[in-house]
Design a protein around this motif. Structure first.
Motif, PDB file in Angstrom:
ATOM      1  N   ALA A  82       0.835  -1.207   0.000  1.00  0.00           N
ATOM      2  CA  ALA A  82       0.000   0.000   0.000  1.00  0.00           C
ATOM      3  C   ALA A  82       0.868   1.255   0.000  1.00  0.00           C
ATOM      4  O   ALA A  82       0.592   2.220  -0.722  1.00  0.00           O
ATOM      5  CB  ALA A  82      -0.937  -0.011   1.202  1.00  0.00           C
ATOM      6  N   ALA A  83       1.935   1.254   0.800  1.00  0.00           N
ATOM      7  CA  ALA A  83       2.830   2.415   0.845  1.00  0.00           C
ATOM      8  C   ALA A  83       3.540   2.620  -0.488  1.00  0.00           C
ATOM      9  O   ALA A  83       3.632   3.747  -0.989  1.00  0.00           O
ATOM     10  CB  ALA A  83       3.852   2.237   1.969  1.00  0.00           C
ATOM     11  N   TYR A  84       4.027   1.526  -1.075  1.00  0.00           N
ATOM     12  CA  TYR A  84       4.707   1.643  -2.367  1.00  0.00           C
ATOM     13  C   TYR A  84       3.754   2.133  -3.457  1.00  0.00           C
ATOM     14  O   TYR A  84       4.135   2.940  -4.314  1.00  0.00           O
ATOM     15  CB  TYR A  84       5.301   0.293  -2.783  1.00  0.00           C
ATOM     16  N   GLN A  85       2.520   1.653  -3.434  1.00  0.00           N
ATOM     17  CA  GLN A  85       1.548   2.043  -4.457  1.00  0.00           C
ATOM     18  C   GLN A  85       1.214   3.523  -4.369  1.00  0.00           C
ATOM     19  O   GLN A  85       1.000   4.178  -5.404  1.00  0.00           O
ATOM     20  CB  GLN A  85       0.286   1.190  -4.321  1.00  0.00           C
ATOM     21  N   ILE A  86       1.169   4.077  -3.177  1.00  0.00           N
ATOM     22  CA  ILE A  86       0.902   5.507  -3.024  1.00  0.00           C
ATOM     23  C   ILE A  86       2.049   6.319  -3.609  1.00  0.00           C
ATOM     24  O   ILE A  86       1.837   7.291  -4.344  1.00  0.00           O
ATOM     25  CB  ILE A  86       0.671   5.846  -1.543  1.00  0.00           C
ATOM     26  N   HIS A  87       3.280   5.941  -3.304  1.00  0.00           N
ATOM     27  CA  HIS A  87       4.430   6.645  -3.876  1.00  0.00           C
ATOM     28  C   HIS A  87       4.450   6.513  -5.394  1.00  0.00           C
ATOM     29  O   HIS A  87       4.805   7.467  -6.097  1.00  0.00           O
ATOM     30  CB  HIS A  87       5.726   6.103  -3.275  1.00  0.00           C
ATOM     31  N   SER A  88       4.081   5.347  -5.906  1.00  0.00           N
ATOM     32  CA  SER A  88       4.038   5.158  -7.355  1.00  0.00           C
ATOM     33  C   SER A  88       2.989   6.055  -7.985  1.00  0.00           C
ATOM     34  O   SER A  88       3.229   6.659  -9.045  1.00  0.00           O
ATOM     35  CB  SER A  88       3.739   3.688  -7.673  1.00  0.00           C
ATOM     36  N   ALA A  89       1.821   6.170  -7.348  1.00  0.00           N
ATOM     37  CA  ALA A  89       0.764   7.040  -7.881  1.00  0.00           C
ATOM     38  C   ALA A  89       1.213   8.496  -7.907  1.00  0.00           C
ATOM     39  O   ALA A  89       0.952   9.226  -8.865  1.00  0.00           O
ATOM     40  CB  ALA A  89      -0.508   6.880  -7.052  1.00  0.00           C
ATOM     41  N   VAL A  90       1.901   8.928  -6.860  1.00  0.00           N
ATOM     42  CA  VAL A  90       2.392  10.308  -6.816  1.00  0.00           C
ATOM     43  C   VAL A  90       3.437  10.539  -7.900  1.00  0.00           C
ATOM     44  O   VAL A  90       3.452  11.588  -8.565  1.00  0.00           O
ATOM     45  CB  VAL A  90       2.960  10.631  -5.423  1.00  0.00           C
ATOM     46  N   SER A  91       4.316   9.570  -8.092  1.00  0.00           N
ATOM     47  CA  SER A  91       5.364   9.724  -9.112  1.00  0.00           C
ATOM     48  C   SER A  91       4.779   9.803 -10.515  1.00  0.00           C
ATOM     49  O   SER A  91       5.376  10.419 -11.406  1.00  0.00           O
ATOM     50  CB  SER A  91       6.361   8.562  -9.023  1.00  0.00           C
ATOM     51  N   HIS A  92       3.622   9.178 -10.725  1.00  0.00           N
ATOM     52  CA  HIS A  92       2.945   9.247 -12.018  1.00  0.00           C
ATOM     53  C   HIS A  92       1.949  10.405 -12.084  1.00  0.00           C
ATOM     54  O   HIS A  92       1.144  10.466 -13.011  1.00  0.00           O
ATOM     55  CB  HIS A  92       2.227   7.927 -12.310  1.00  0.00           C
ATOM     56  N   LYS A  93       2.005  11.284 -11.092  1.00  0.00           N
ATOM     57  CA  LYS A  93       1.191  12.506 -11.057  1.00  0.00           C
ATOM     58  C   LYS A  93      -0.305  12.206 -11.099  1.00  0.00           C
ATOM     59  O   LYS A  93      -1.069  12.856 -11.806  1.00  0.00           O
ATOM     60  CB  LYS A  93       1.587  13.433 -12.209  1.00  0.00           C
ATOM     61  N   LYS A  94      -0.705  11.214 -10.324  1.00  0.00           N
ATOM     62  CA  LYS A  94      -2.122  10.912 -10.194  1.00  0.00           C
ATOM     63  C   LYS A  94      -2.783  11.936  -9.281  1.00  0.00           C
ATOM     64  O   LYS A  94      -2.118  12.593  -8.478  1.00  0.00           O
ATOM     65  CB  LYS A  94      -2.320   9.506  -9.635  1.00  0.00           C
ATOM     66  N   ASN A  95      -4.107  12.064  -9.387  1.00  0.00           N
ATOM     67  CA  ASN A  95      -4.820  13.042  -8.561  1.00  0.00           C
ATOM     68  C   ASN A  95      -5.059  12.495  -7.158  1.00  0.00           C
ATOM     69  O   ASN A  95      -4.760  11.338  -6.867  1.00  0.00           O
ATOM     70  CB  ASN A  95      -6.140  13.452  -9.226  1.00  0.00           C
ATOM     71  N   TRP A  96      -5.634  13.338  -6.289  1.00  0.00           N
ATOM     72  CA  TRP A  96      -5.832  12.953  -4.891  1.00  0.00           C
ATOM     73  C   TRP A  96      -6.786  11.768  -4.754  1.00  0.00           C
ATOM     74  O   TRP A  96      -6.679  10.981  -3.814  1.00  0.00           O
ATOM     75  CB  TRP A  96      -6.358  14.145  -4.093  1.00  0.00           C
ATOM     76  N   TYR A  97      -7.725  11.638  -5.671  1.00  0.00           N
ATOM     77  CA  TYR A  97      -8.642  10.501  -5.597  1.00  0.00           C
ATOM     78  C   TYR A  97      -7.883   9.179  -5.798  1.00  0.00           C
ATOM     79  O   TYR A  97      -8.136   8.195  -5.091  1.00  0.00           O
ATOM     80  CB  TYR A  97      -9.732  10.633  -6.663  1.00  0.00           C
ATOM     81  N   HIS A  98      -6.974   9.172  -6.745  1.00  0.00           N
ATOM     82  CA  HIS A  98      -6.185   7.960  -6.975  1.00  0.00           C
ATOM     83  C   HIS A  98      -5.279   7.665  -5.774  1.00  0.00           C
ATOM     84  O   HIS A  98      -5.029   6.497  -5.457  1.00  0.00           O
ATOM     85  CB  HIS A  98      -5.341   8.111  -8.241  1.00  0.00           C
ATOM     86  N   ILE A  99      -4.786   8.715  -5.127  1.00  0.00           N
ATOM     87  CA  ILE A  99      -3.940   8.494  -3.950  1.00  0.00           C
ATOM     88  C   ILE A  99      -4.701   7.749  -2.867  1.00  0.00           C
ATOM     89  O   ILE A  99      -4.154   6.878  -2.175  1.00  0.00           O
ATOM     90  CB  ILE A  99      -3.422   9.847  -3.406  1.00  0.00           C
ATOM     91  N   LEU A 100      -5.990   8.065  -2.735  1.00  0.00           N
ATOM     92  CA  LEU A 100      -6.825   7.386  -1.736  1.00  0.00           C
ATOM     93  C   LEU A 100      -7.407   6.078  -2.253  1.00  0.00           C
ATOM     94  O   LEU A 100      -8.171   5.420  -1.539  1.00  0.00           O
ATOM     95  CB  LEU A 100      -7.961   8.310  -1.289  1.00  0.00           C
ATOM     96  N   GLY A 101      -7.075   5.702  -3.482  1.00  0.00           N
ATOM     97  CA  GLY A 101      -7.579   4.445  -4.018  1.00  0.00           C
ATOM     98  C   GLY A 101      -9.004   4.536  -4.528  1.00  0.00           C
ATOM     99  O   GLY A 101      -9.725   3.531  -4.519  1.00  0.00           O
ATOM    100  N   ILE A 102      -9.423   5.716  -4.983  1.00  0.00           N
ATOM    101  CA  ILE A 102     -10.767   5.919  -5.524  1.00  0.00           C
ATOM    102  C   ILE A 102     -10.632   6.119  -7.030  1.00  0.00           C
ATOM    103  O   ILE A 102     -10.228   7.193  -7.480  1.00  0.00           O
ATOM    104  CB  ILE A 102     -11.462   7.129  -4.878  1.00  0.00           C
ATOM    105  N   PRO A 103     -10.956   5.119  -7.849  1.00  0.00           N
ATOM    106  CA  PRO A 103     -10.712   5.242  -9.285  1.00  0.00           C
ATOM    107  C   PRO A 103     -11.692   6.151 -10.015  1.00  0.00           C
ATOM    108  O   PRO A 103     -11.360   6.719 -11.048  1.00  0.00           O
ATOM    109  CB  PRO A 103     -10.836   3.796  -9.782  1.00  0.00           C
ATOM    110  N   ASN A 104     -12.906   6.292  -9.470  1.00  0.00           N
ATOM    111  CA  ASN A 104     -13.931   7.079 -10.160  1.00  0.00           C
ATOM    112  C   ASN A 104     -14.401   8.212  -9.253  1.00  0.00           C
ATOM    113  O   ASN A 104     -15.278   8.015  -8.409  1.00  0.00           O
ATOM    114  CB  ASN A 104     -15.107   6.191 -10.562  1.00  0.00           C
ATOM    115  N   PRO A 105     -13.858   9.419  -9.399  1.00  0.00           N
ATOM    116  CA  PRO A 105     -14.257  10.532  -8.521  1.00  0.00           C
ATOM    117  C   PRO A 105     -15.715  10.925  -8.674  1.00  0.00           C
ATOM    118  O   PRO A 105     -16.308  11.485  -7.745  1.00  0.00           O
ATOM    119  CB  PRO A 105     -13.340  11.673  -8.969  1.00  0.00           C
ATOM    120  N   ALA A 106     -16.316  10.646  -9.840  1.00  0.00           N
ATOM    121  CA  ALA A 106     -17.684  11.090 -10.086  1.00  0.00           C
ATOM    122  C   ALA A 106     -18.685  10.433  -9.141  1.00  0.00           C
ATOM    123  O   ALA A 106     -19.714  11.036  -8.804  1.00  0.00           O
ATOM    124  CB  ALA A 106     -18.072  10.800 -11.537  1.00  0.00           C
TER     125      ALA A 106
END
Length: 231
Positions: A82-106
């Motif tokens: 989980a920790a590695y995946q968060i750092h990976s998401a940040v490195s790929h410039k994902k939004n805050w929803y992806h950081i929290l593991g929410i794929p569909n913000p709508a």
């Protein structure tokens, strides 16, 4: 050969190891094959931490997953990933929803955001996660929560996110740099000799085949162990 493949200790990265002694599998089983599998799981976890310090997040996730597959009872490996995946998401410039593991913000309501934040906060707590990636990952999760838990901040963020998110979808498929980074491990293995040091001396992999002798009439047990080293 396995004993000679030493990794940098977590003490060099944090000043003090965060891994409690009771999280290391003890050699209590009389079966030597089981003990070797547990040792391989420990090596895979050490490799994951080493890859993280090099910012090879995808490789760190892969090694943590390998440790869990080798030894499913290994404590805390889901939290490591989980920790590695968060750092990976940040490195790929994902939004805050992806950081929290929410794929569909709508379709994400306040309760879903709160649930994900609590889940990740627990997974990254120092008592539950001994990875050197946990502290930084929690800071990203907390930053995401500070924005998405506030109605005014979330509305402003969603407005600024809408045009950029559509452009990001198109750019993610056209950026070779991200694809090259995500395939860093496979490229190193695809060299002339997968069990030797790479051209820059940064990667080493050794595969060991263990055949367990059996009684006549019984099937033999074969275990293949792969140990990776990061210089």
């Amino acid at each position: 050969m396995v004993s000679s493949l030493n990794f940098k200790s977590n003490r060099t990265a944090t000043g003090r190891s965060r891994i409690p002694s009771n999280s290391i599998p003890q050699a209590l089983c009389p079966d030597p094959i089981t003990n070797l599998v547990q040792m391989a799981a420990v090596k895979a976890r050490e490799a994951a931490e080493a890859y993280f310090t090099l910012r090879h997040f995808d490789c760190a996730i892969m090694q943590a997953r390998a440790a869990k597959e080798l030894y499913p009872e290994f404590p805390g490996m889901d939290n490591y990933m989980a920790a590695y995946q968060i750092h990976s998401a940040v490195s790929h410039k994902k939004n805050w929803y992806h950081i929290l593991g929410i794929p569909n913000p709508a379709i994400a309501d306040s309760e879903a955001i709160k649930k994900q934040y609590k889940r990740l906060a627990l997974a990254l707590h120092p008592d539950k996660n001994w990875s050197i990636a946990a502290d930084g990952a929690f800071k990203y999760v907390k930053a995401a929560w500070d924005v998405l838990s506030d109605r005014a901040k979330r509305e402003a963020y969603d407005k600024s996110l809408s045009p950029r998110s559509q452009g990001a979808r198109g750019s993610n498929n056209s950026k070779p740099a991200q694809q090259q980074r995500s395939n860093a491990c496979s490229r190193k293995r695809a060299g002339p000799d997968a069990n030797s040091t790479g051209g820059d001396g940064s990667f080493y992999k050794k595969t060991i085949k263990i055949v367990r002798k059996s009684n006549p009439g019984q099937r033999a047990t074969v275990v293949m162990l792969s140990v990776c080293r990061v210089a």
